[in-house]
Scaffold this motif. Sequence first.
Motif, PDB file in Angstrom:
ATOM      1  N   THR A 159       0.845  -1.216   0.000  1.00  0.00           N
ATOM      2  CA  THR A 159       0.000   0.000   0.000  1.00  0.00           C
ATOM      3  C   THR A 159       0.858   1.235   0.000  1.00  0.00           C
ATOM      4  O   THR A 159       0.632   2.200  -0.743  1.00  0.00           O
ATOM      5  CB  THR A 159      -0.938  -0.010   1.211  1.00  0.00           C
ATOM      6  OG1 THR A 159      -1.700  -1.203   1.211  1.00  0.00           O
ATOM      7  CG2 THR A 159      -1.865   1.203   1.208  1.00  0.00           C
ATOM      8  N   LEU A 160       1.921   1.224   0.869  1.00  0.00           N
ATOM      9  CA  LEU A 160       2.819   2.374   0.927  1.00  0.00           C
ATOM     10  C   LEU A 160       3.572   2.535  -0.386  1.00  0.00           C
ATOM     11  O   LEU A 160       3.799   3.650  -0.856  1.00  0.00           O
ATOM     12  CB  LEU A 160       3.797   2.202   2.092  1.00  0.00           C
ATOM     13  CG  LEU A 160       4.797   3.343   2.296  1.00  0.00           C
ATOM     14  CD1 LEU A 160       4.072   4.682   2.532  1.00  0.00           C
ATOM     15  CD2 LEU A 160       5.745   3.013   3.456  1.00  0.00           C
ATOM     16  N   ARG A 202       4.358   5.748  -5.421  1.00  0.00           N
ATOM     17  CA  ARG A 202       4.356   5.832  -6.890  1.00  0.00           C
ATOM     18  C   ARG A 202       3.345   6.880  -7.376  1.00  0.00           C
ATOM     19  O   ARG A 202       3.607   7.635  -8.326  1.00  0.00           O
ATOM     20  CB  ARG A 202       4.039   4.459  -7.476  1.00  0.00           C
ATOM     21  CG  ARG A 202       5.195   3.466  -7.368  1.00  0.00           C
ATOM     22  CD  ARG A 202       4.783   2.147  -7.942  1.00  0.00           C
ATOM     23  NE  ARG A 202       5.868   1.169  -7.793  1.00  0.00           N
ATOM     24  CZ  ARG A 202       5.761  -0.102  -8.161  1.00  0.00           C
ATOM     25  NH1 ARG A 202       4.609  -0.543  -8.666  1.00  0.00           N
ATOM     26  NH2 ARG A 202       6.783  -0.909  -8.001  1.00  0.00           N
ATOM     27  N   ARG A 203       2.213   6.944  -6.741  1.00  0.00           N
ATOM     28  CA  ARG A 203       1.182   7.897  -7.162  1.00  0.00           C
ATOM     29  C   ARG A 203       1.639   9.313  -6.919  1.00  0.00           C
ATOM     30  O   ARG A 203       1.437  10.205  -7.735  1.00  0.00           O
ATOM     31  CB  ARG A 203      -0.112   7.603  -6.414  1.00  0.00           C
ATOM     32  CG  ARG A 203      -1.351   8.268  -7.055  1.00  0.00           C
ATOM     33  CD  ARG A 203      -2.608   7.699  -6.445  1.00  0.00           C
ATOM     34  NE  ARG A 203      -2.699   8.122  -5.034  1.00  0.00           N
ATOM     35  CZ  ARG A 203      -3.510   7.552  -4.179  1.00  0.00           C
ATOM     36  NH1 ARG A 203      -4.248   6.522  -4.535  1.00  0.00           N
ATOM     37  NH2 ARG A 203      -3.563   7.965  -2.940  1.00  0.00           N
ATOM     38  N   ILE A 204       2.312   9.537  -5.822  1.00  0.00           N
ATOM     39  CA  ILE A 204       2.820  10.884  -5.535  1.00  0.00           C
ATOM     40  C   ILE A 204       3.860  11.266  -6.551  1.00  0.00           C
ATOM     41  O   ILE A 204       3.924  12.408  -7.020  1.00  0.00           O
ATOM     42  CB  ILE A 204       3.378  10.947  -4.111  1.00  0.00           C
ATOM     43  CG1 ILE A 204       2.251  10.829  -3.091  1.00  0.00           C
ATOM     44  CG2 ILE A 204       4.160  12.230  -3.870  1.00  0.00           C
ATOM     45  CD1 ILE A 204       2.717  10.723  -1.674  1.00  0.00           C
ATOM     46  N   ALA A 205       4.710  10.311  -6.914  1.00  0.00           N
ATOM     47  CA  ALA A 205       5.749  10.603  -7.906  1.00  0.00           C
ATOM     48  C   ALA A 205       5.135  10.946  -9.237  1.00  0.00           C
ATOM     49  O   ALA A 205       5.580  11.848  -9.946  1.00  0.00           O
ATOM     50  CB  ALA A 205       6.692   9.408  -8.025  1.00  0.00           C
ATOM     51  N   MET A 224       2.147  12.276  -9.831  1.00  0.00           N
ATOM     52  CA  MET A 224       1.499  13.575  -9.713  1.00  0.00           C
ATOM     53  C   MET A 224       2.535  14.687  -9.706  1.00  0.00           C
ATOM     54  O   MET A 224       2.292  15.778 -10.233  1.00  0.00           O
ATOM     55  CB  MET A 224       0.659  13.623  -8.434  1.00  0.00           C
ATOM     56  CG  MET A 224      -0.547  12.660  -8.479  1.00  0.00           C
ATOM     57  SD  MET A 224      -1.425  12.568  -6.927  1.00  0.00           S
ATOM     58  CE  MET A 224      -2.162  14.202  -6.909  1.00  0.00           C
ATOM     59  N   SER A 225       3.675  14.453  -9.163  1.00  0.00           N
ATOM     60  CA  SER A 225       4.737  15.459  -9.169  1.00  0.00           C
ATOM     61  C   SER A 225       5.196  15.705 -10.587  1.00  0.00           C
ATOM     62  O   SER A 225       5.502  16.845 -10.980  1.00  0.00           O
ATOM     63  CB  SER A 225       5.920  15.013  -8.301  1.00  0.00           C
ATOM     64  OG  SER A 225       5.511  14.890  -6.972  1.00  0.00           O
ATOM     65  N   ASN A 226       5.268  14.640 -11.349  1.00  0.00           N
ATOM     66  CA  ASN A 226       5.691  14.807 -12.741  1.00  0.00           C
ATOM     67  C   ASN A 226       4.650  15.562 -13.546  1.00  0.00           C
ATOM     68  O   ASN A 226       4.962  16.270 -14.518  1.00  0.00           O
ATOM     69  CB  ASN A 226       5.955  13.442 -13.368  1.00  0.00           C
ATOM     70  CG  ASN A 226       7.190  12.762 -12.729  1.00  0.00           C
ATOM     71  OD1 ASN A 226       8.073  13.453 -12.239  1.00  0.00           O
ATOM     72  ND2 ASN A 226       7.181  11.430 -12.769  1.00  0.00           N
ATOM     73  N   ASN A 227       3.347  15.475 -13.210  1.00  0.00           N
ATOM     74  CA  ASN A 227       2.264  16.159 -13.929  1.00  0.00           C
ATOM     75  C   ASN A 227       1.885  17.486 -13.283  1.00  0.00           C
ATOM     76  O   ASN A 227       0.841  18.068 -13.607  1.00  0.00           O
ATOM     77  CB  ASN A 227       1.026  15.251 -13.979  1.00  0.00           C
ATOM     78  CG  ASN A 227       1.294  13.979 -14.773  1.00  0.00           C
ATOM     79  OD1 ASN A 227       2.118  13.984 -15.696  1.00  0.00           O
ATOM     80  ND2 ASN A 227       0.621  12.911 -14.405  1.00  0.00           N
ATOM     81  N   ASN A 228       2.682  17.978 -12.335  1.00  0.00           N
ATOM     82  CA  ASN A 228       2.427  19.232 -11.612  1.00  0.00           C
ATOM     83  C   ASN A 228       1.047  19.222 -10.966  1.00  0.00           C
ATOM     84  O   ASN A 228       0.291  20.201 -10.982  1.00  0.00           O
ATOM     85  CB  ASN A 228       2.551  20.441 -12.532  1.00  0.00           C
ATOM     86  CG  ASN A 228       3.987  20.611 -13.031  1.00  0.00           C
ATOM     87  OD1 ASN A 228       4.920  20.381 -12.280  1.00  0.00           O
ATOM     88  ND2 ASN A 228       4.130  21.027 -14.286  1.00  0.00           N
ATOM     89  N   VAL A 229       0.682  18.134 -10.367  1.00  0.00           N
ATOM     90  CA  VAL A 229      -0.608  17.995  -9.705  1.00  0.00           C
ATOM     91  C   VAL A 229      -0.361  17.912  -8.202  1.00  0.00           C
ATOM     92  O   VAL A 229       0.481  17.114  -7.744  1.00  0.00           O
ATOM     93  CB  VAL A 229      -1.399  16.747 -10.175  1.00  0.00           C
ATOM     94  CG1 VAL A 229      -2.718  16.655  -9.417  1.00  0.00           C
ATOM     95  CG2 VAL A 229      -1.638  16.839 -11.661  1.00  0.00           C
ATOM     96  N   THR A 230      -1.050  18.747  -7.462  1.00  0.00           N
ATOM     97  CA  THR A 230      -0.882  18.729  -6.006  1.00  0.00           C
ATOM     98  C   THR A 230      -1.615  17.537  -5.447  1.00  0.00           C
ATOM     99  O   THR A 230      -2.791  17.329  -5.725  1.00  0.00           O
ATOM    100  CB  THR A 230      -1.482  20.006  -5.404  1.00  0.00           C
ATOM    101  OG1 THR A 230      -0.814  21.119  -5.987  1.00  0.00           O
ATOM    102  CG2 THR A 230      -1.301  20.033  -3.877  1.00  0.00           C
ATOM    103  N   ILE A 237      -3.547  15.071  -3.040  1.00  0.00           N
ATOM    104  CA  ILE A 237      -4.596  15.263  -2.048  1.00  0.00           C
ATOM    105  C   ILE A 237      -4.415  14.204  -0.974  1.00  0.00           C
ATOM    106  O   ILE A 237      -4.231  12.991  -1.269  1.00  0.00           O
ATOM    107  CB  ILE A 237      -6.012  15.123  -2.700  1.00  0.00           C
ATOM    108  CG1 ILE A 237      -6.159  16.210  -3.763  1.00  0.00           C
ATOM    109  CG2 ILE A 237      -7.103  15.232  -1.677  1.00  0.00           C
ATOM    110  CD1 ILE A 237      -7.445  16.062  -4.569  1.00  0.00           C
ATOM    111  N   ARG A 238      -4.341  14.686   0.287  1.00  0.00           N
ATOM    112  CA  ARG A 238      -4.153  13.721   1.385  1.00  0.00           C
ATOM    113  C   ARG A 238      -5.352  12.858   1.519  1.00  0.00           C
ATOM    114  O   ARG A 238      -6.480  13.365   1.566  1.00  0.00           O
ATOM    115  CB  ARG A 238      -3.911  14.488   2.691  1.00  0.00           C
ATOM    116  CG  ARG A 238      -3.586  13.596   3.883  1.00  0.00           C
ATOM    117  CD  ARG A 238      -3.490  14.480   5.113  1.00  0.00           C
ATOM    118  NE  ARG A 238      -2.427  15.434   4.970  1.00  0.00           N
ATOM    119  CZ  ARG A 238      -1.167  15.233   5.312  1.00  0.00           C
ATOM    120  NH1 ARG A 238      -0.807  14.068   5.791  1.00  0.00           N
ATOM    121  NH2 ARG A 238      -0.271  16.198   5.182  1.00  0.00           N
ATOM    122  N   GLU A 239      -5.103  11.596   1.539  1.00  0.00           N
ATOM    123  CA  GLU A 239      -6.205  10.678   1.678  1.00  0.00           C
ATOM    124  C   GLU A 239      -6.509  10.491   3.138  1.00  0.00           C
ATOM    125  O   GLU A 239      -5.619  10.383   3.974  1.00  0.00           O
ATOM    126  CB  GLU A 239      -5.873   9.314   1.028  1.00  0.00           C
ATOM    127  CG  GLU A 239      -5.688   9.408  -0.469  1.00  0.00           C
ATOM    128  CD  GLU A 239      -5.394   8.042  -1.046  1.00  0.00           C
ATOM    129  OE1 GLU A 239      -5.255   7.068  -0.263  1.00  0.00           O
ATOM    130  OE2 GLU A 239      -5.251   7.932  -2.285  1.00  0.00           O
TER     131      GLU A 239
END
Length: 367
Positions: free
Chosen positions: A343-344, A349-352, A354-360, A362-364
């Motif tokens: 899960t971690l 991977r999802r954060i990485a 989103m960083s590449n797509n300049n997307v902030t 959202i804390r789940e």
Amino acid sequence: MPINRKARRDRESGYRVNYIQLYFAYGIEAGIIIASFFAAYEFAGRYVSNDATLYALAIIGAASMALAETARIQTAKAICTHTQIWKKVIAWFGVVCCIFITTKAMSQVTEQIYSPRLIGVVRATDELARAKGQLATLVADKEAKAAIMKPLADDVARLDKQVGELGATIQSIGAAPKAYTVKENYVGTCRNKKGQTRQCTKTRSKLVQPEYAGTSVIGQIGNVQEQRAGAAKARDEAAKVVADSNVLIANQQMKVTELESVRREAVLQSQLHSFTAMVFGKDPTAVTDDEVHWFLRFFVLVTAAGIAVASTILVVTAYHPIPKALPPKPAKRVRKEVVMSPTLENHVRRIATMSNNNVTPIRETKP
């Protein structure tokens, strides 16, 4: 003192002591003291027992050396226990001095182990040497007598030759002429029938011996034969003396042979001669006195030095220093690795992404 108290005391001093080795060392030391004193006692009784002063001095000297023996183990213990270097050096010096004393004492002991057999060999050798000397004297005496007999025999031979030459001269002269009878007249006294005497001429027979040219030669032969008889008598007397010398020489040679057998038996029973023969690669009866005494000095000194060092080595090696405890080492910090759960891992991977797509991101939140 109980053994546990001794061990506790030794540990407090920083040593672990092998008391079995120490006991063996004390036993060896006691044996050395007893053996050295007894050997010196026997030595004094053998050589100076007739002089009370010398005997007392010998016993006192033996006792003093026996007492000096007692210092060796204590000095060896001091080498192990002293912490100061200069005291250890002094203790080593004392141990070396004590080893010299022990070597001297044990040399006297070990020498007496081999001395009885060696004395037997020496006595047999001396008797053999005396017998050979007597044999040489008899041979020299015989040669001197034979030298006296030689000119006497030469005189007899010369006189025999001279008689032969004179006999040859007689033969050349020939036989002596025979005597013959001749008639000769002489004036004598005649008597008539009436008894009256008167001078008258008578005839008588006379034996005439003609002169012989070999008469003087015959006289010479008689004189030479008389001289020859005297020379032959002297020669025979000298020959009898030489013959008696031959008998004495033969008897002495038998004695020398017997003494050689006695010496050989004594040598074969001597361990020292056997050891020397093994070292020099010779027959025991062929080793010389110099070789025997050289090996005796070497063997006795080496044995005595080994005995002197044995108990010292036991004492020195009986003490084992206990190493001091070292302070504990600091624990090393071990870098722990982070183990991510599935899960971690997906969240990272999802954060990485989103960083590449300049997307902030959202804390789940958990429902």
